[in-house]
Design a protein around this motif. Structure first.
Motif, PDB file in Angstrom:
ATOM      1  N   THR A 151       0.858  -1.182   0.000  1.00  0.00           N
ATOM      2  CA  THR A 151       0.000   0.000   0.000  1.00  0.00           C
ATOM      3  C   THR A 151       0.896   1.235   0.000  1.00  0.00           C
ATOM      4  N   ILE A 152       0.344   2.373  -0.409  1.00  0.00           N
ATOM      5  CA  ILE A 152       1.088   3.638  -0.367  1.00  0.00           C
ATOM      6  C   ILE A 152       0.371   4.582   0.586  1.00  0.00           C
ATOM      7  N   GLU A 153       1.102   5.028   1.603  1.00  0.00           N
ATOM      8  CA  GLU A 153       0.574   5.986   2.575  1.00  0.00           C
ATOM      9  C   GLU A 153       1.614   7.075   2.788  1.00  0.00           C
ATOM     10  N   ASP A 154       1.181   8.331   2.703  1.00  0.00           N
ATOM     11  CA  ASP A 154       2.094   9.468   2.902  1.00  0.00           C
ATOM     12  C   ASP A 154       3.326   9.359   2.019  1.00  0.00           C
ATOM     13  N   ASN A 155       3.112   8.974   0.769  1.00  0.00           N
ATOM     14  CA  ASN A 155       4.183   8.837  -0.223  1.00  0.00           C
ATOM     15  C   ASN A 155       5.243   7.814   0.202  1.00  0.00           C
ATOM     16  N   THR A 156       4.786   6.809   0.965  1.00  0.00           N
ATOM     17  CA  THR A 156       5.666   5.740   1.427  1.00  0.00           C
ATOM     18  C   THR A 156       5.069   4.398   1.038  1.00  0.00           C
ATOM     19  N   LEU A 157       5.894   3.534   0.449  1.00  0.00           N
ATOM     20  CA  LEU A 157       5.458   2.195   0.058  1.00  0.00           C
ATOM     21  C   LEU A 157       5.621   1.265   1.261  1.00  0.00           C
ATOM     22  N   LEU A 158       4.514   0.637   1.658  1.00  0.00           N
ATOM     23  CA  LEU A 158       4.509  -0.197   2.859  1.00  0.00           C
ATOM     24  C   LEU A 158       3.972  -1.586   2.547  1.00  0.00           C
ATOM     25  N   ILE A 159       4.507  -2.570   3.252  1.00  0.00           N
ATOM     26  CA  ILE A 159       3.966  -3.919   3.161  1.00  0.00           C
ATOM     27  C   ILE A 159       2.699  -3.978   4.016  1.00  0.00           C
ATOM     28  N   THR A 160       1.682  -4.687   3.568  1.00  0.00           N
ATOM     29  CA  THR A 160       0.472  -4.848   4.363  1.00  0.00           C
ATOM     30  C   THR A 160       0.614  -6.079   5.264  1.00  0.00           C
ATOM     31  N   LYS A 161      -0.303  -6.217   6.201  1.00  0.00           N
ATOM     32  CA  LYS A 161      -0.284  -7.395   7.064  1.00  0.00           C
ATOM     33  C   LYS A 161      -0.411  -8.662   6.235  1.00  0.00           C
ATOM     34  N   LYS A 162      -1.243  -8.603   5.200  1.00  0.00           N
ATOM     35  CA  LYS A 162      -1.440  -9.738   4.304  1.00  0.00           C
ATOM     36  C   LYS A 162      -0.145 -10.099   3.570  1.00  0.00           C
ATOM     37  N   GLY A 163       0.687  -9.097   3.301  1.00  0.00           N
ATOM     38  CA  GLY A 163       1.893  -9.333   2.520  1.00  0.00           C
ATOM     39  C   GLY A 163       3.144  -9.602   3.329  1.00  0.00           C
ATOM     40  N   LYS A 164       3.059  -9.504   4.668  1.00  0.00           N
ATOM     41  CA  LYS A 164       4.274  -9.578   5.483  1.00  0.00           C
ATOM     42  C   LYS A 164       5.079 -10.852   5.272  1.00  0.00           C
ATOM     43  N   PHE A 165       4.428 -11.993   5.297  1.00  0.00           N
ATOM     44  CA  PHE A 165       5.168 -13.249   5.199  1.00  0.00           C
ATOM     45  C   PHE A 165       5.850 -13.384   3.844  1.00  0.00           C
ATOM     46  N   LEU A 166       5.376 -12.615   2.866  1.00  0.00           N
ATOM     47  CA  LEU A 166       5.927 -12.681   1.512  1.00  0.00           C
ATOM     48  C   LEU A 166       6.866 -11.518   1.214  1.00  0.00           C
ATOM     49  N   SER A 167       7.229 -10.748   2.234  1.00  0.00           N
ATOM     50  CA  SER A 167       7.923  -9.479   2.000  1.00  0.00           C
ATOM     51  C   SER A 167       9.247  -9.623   1.268  1.00  0.00           C
ATOM     52  N   ASP A 168      10.049 -10.643   1.587  1.00  0.00           N
ATOM     53  CA  ASP A 168      11.334 -10.800   0.899  1.00  0.00           C
ATOM     54  C   ASP A 168      11.136 -11.104  -0.579  1.00  0.00           C
ATOM     55  N   GLY A 169      10.160 -11.952  -0.884  1.00  0.00           N
ATOM     56  CA  GLY A 169       9.883 -12.260  -2.273  1.00  0.00           C
ATOM     57  C   GLY A 169       9.355 -11.067  -3.046  1.00  0.00           C
ATOM     58  N   ILE A 170       8.487 -10.289  -2.398  1.00  0.00           N
ATOM     59  CA  ILE A 170       7.964  -9.075  -3.035  1.00  0.00           C
ATOM     60  C   ILE A 170       9.109  -8.102  -3.306  1.00  0.00           C
ATOM     61  N   ALA A 171       9.973  -7.912  -2.314  1.00  0.00           N
ATOM     62  CA  ALA A 171      11.104  -6.998  -2.478  1.00  0.00           C
ATOM     63  C   ALA A 171      11.983  -7.416  -3.649  1.00  0.00           C
ATOM     64  N   SER A 172      12.263  -8.704  -3.763  1.00  0.00           N
ATOM     65  CA  SER A 172      13.139  -9.162  -4.856  1.00  0.00           C
ATOM     66  C   SER A 172      12.497  -8.911  -6.220  1.00  0.00           C
ATOM     67  N   ASP A 173      11.173  -8.936  -6.267  1.00  0.00           N
ATOM     68  CA  ASP A 173      10.491  -8.637  -7.525  1.00  0.00           C
ATOM     69  C   ASP A 173      10.537  -7.149  -7.874  1.00  0.00           C
ATOM     70  N   LEU A 174      10.884  -6.322  -6.907  1.00  0.00           N
ATOM     71  CA  LEU A 174      10.978  -4.880  -7.138  1.00  0.00           C
ATOM     72  C   LEU A 174      12.423  -4.422  -7.378  1.00  0.00           C
ATOM     73  N   PHE A 175      13.373  -5.367  -7.300  1.00  0.00           N
ATOM     74  CA  PHE A 175      14.762  -5.005  -7.549  1.00  0.00           C
ATOM     75  C   PHE A 175      14.932  -4.499  -8.971  1.00  0.00           C
ATOM     76  N   PHE A 176      15.824  -3.542  -9.118  1.00  0.00           N
ATOM     77  CA  PHE A 176      16.194  -3.025 -10.444  1.00  0.00           C
ATOM     78  C   PHE A 176      17.399  -3.848 -10.898  1.00  0.00           C
ATOM     79  N   LEU A 177      17.181  -4.695 -11.883  1.00  0.00           N
ATOM     80  CA  LEU A 177      18.225  -5.650 -12.273  1.00  0.00           C
ATOM     81  C   LEU A 177      18.877  -5.356 -13.610  1.00  0.00           C
ATOM     82  N   ASN A 178      18.314  -4.430 -14.380  1.00  0.00           N
ATOM     83  CA  ASN A 178      18.771  -4.234 -15.754  1.00  0.00           C
ATOM     84  C   ASN A 178      19.519  -2.943 -16.015  1.00  0.00           C
TER      85      ASN A 178
END
Length: 378
Positions: free
Chosen positions: A349-376
């Protein structure tokens, strides 16, 4: 400079799951202590004259395996060499079997003002499976003793252990809460390569941990601790208000720190460095006043990816303003574009111009983060 981490590379015995650097031989302990102090002196030049040390953290290994005068010798060296804040947080990692009434009293009358105790479980069968050196009875007794001398106490608990039912995990949490300690760090049991646990699982002696069980345990962990007034300020760390680990917080917020000792890592905002994970080579190098380490200068891409990984694990999230200002428009646009599908699934979710993990997404946070990496980016 936020703090100094001291790696004490000694343990009584090897836990089956551990892949940290340590030795069960204390034969060169005295030489190691002098080497640690020598590194502290040599690396004074990396800290500006005006910079104040706010945290000192003894990790390992098992720091509580050292005598109180040995820990005090290292602390005195830090105070003689660096500017240390009057209210600096000084943490000692300790195992329950080392926390005798006499030892706790001595630590309480030293500069140490925070204990991090490796409980892991209050149940004998779990401790035996992990090859912990302490018993379930010692786990309970040491907390009662420590609470009589220290206000600032953290304990470690491990979930997702093979054979640990949801009821036994619930009992672990209830026993932790009954001790009234203000900070809990809790981790899923992971199988690291070349550990005893890895070998036992491959041989069929121990069943492999199951992700679905770990997730059930994690969800109970969050619900139970938040109901009890704890704040999940970082994926694995829960603190009562006023009791967040200053050391952990600085790390997750990307502040610079010195890592002293074999295998210890350091960060200065631009570079990461790490010492050789070999006690003898480390001691011999410091005897020659040499630093046995490697250094990596982080690219913009590296720093962005690290910020995404650490930020999404915390309640402070990822500042979109910071991404734009420090990494540029291409990173900012990339992040928003790739985050959208997780926002649509209510994992971010985005709150106050900050990207935050939700409670639903917490257990998946490392995987979500890796999908947001800039790799190219080159």
């Amino acid at each position: 400079m936020s703090g100094i981490y001291i790696h004490i590379p000694f343990c009584k015995q090897a836990c089956h799951y551990c892949d940290f650097h340590f030795s069960t031989s204390l034969k060169r302990k005295d030489q190691m202590i002098f080497a640690l102090c020598e590194e502290l002196k040599i690396r004074r030049s990396e800290v500006a004259d005006y910079e104040i040390i706010n945290t000192i953290y003894f990790g390992g290994g098992t720091p509580s395996i050292l005598k109180s005068e040995e820990i005090r010798f290292i602390i005195d060296t830090i105070y003689e060499t660096y500017l240390v804040a009057d209210e600096a947080e000084i943490t000692l990692e300790a195992n329950p079997d080392d926390l005798t009434p006499e030892a706790i009293s001595i630590w309480a009358n030293s500069p140490i003002n925070r204990l991090s105790i490796g409980i892991q479980s209050f149940f004998e069968e779990d401790l035996e499976m992990m090859n912990r050196a302490h018993s379930a009875e010692e786990a309970l007794q040491c907390l009662q003793l420590a609470a009589a001398h220290f206000d600032n106490i953290s304990i470690d608990l491990i979930y997702g252990i093979p054979g640990m039912t949801i009821d036994r995990w619930k009992q672990n949490l209830e026993l932790a809460l009954a001790s009234k300690i203000p900070h809990i760090s809790s981790y899923a049991l992971t199988v690291e390569p070349k550990t005893a646990l890895d070998a036992y699982i491959r041989k069929g002696k121990i069943p492999a941990p199951r992700d679905e069980v770990a997730q059930q345990h994690f969800e109970l962990l969050i619900d139970t601790l938040e109901t009890a007034g704890f704040i999940n300020y970082e994926f694995s760390n829960f603190g009562k208000p006023g009791f967040f680990s200053k050391n952990n917080t600085a790390y997750w917020q990307g502040k610079p720190y010195l890592g002293i000792g074999p295998s210890a890592h350091s960060f200065n905002g631009i570079q990461r460095s790490w010492n050789i994970p070999n006690n003898i080579k480390y001691i011999d190098a410091l005897a020659q006043k040499e630093l046995p380490r490697e250094i990596e200068t982080l690219s913009t891409q590296d720093r962005y990816n690290e910020y995404i990984m650490t930020g999404l694990r915390t309640i402070w999230g990822v500042s979109l303003t910071k991404v734009l200002q420090e990494y540029g428009d291409s990173y900012h646009s990339y992040l928003l574009q790739h985050a959208q599908r997780f926002i649509d699934k209510q994992l971010l979710t985005i709150e106050d111009n900050t990207l935050l993990i939700t409670k639903k997404g917490k257990f998946l946070s490392d995987g979500i983060a890796s999908d947001l990496f800039f790799l190219n980016l080159t």
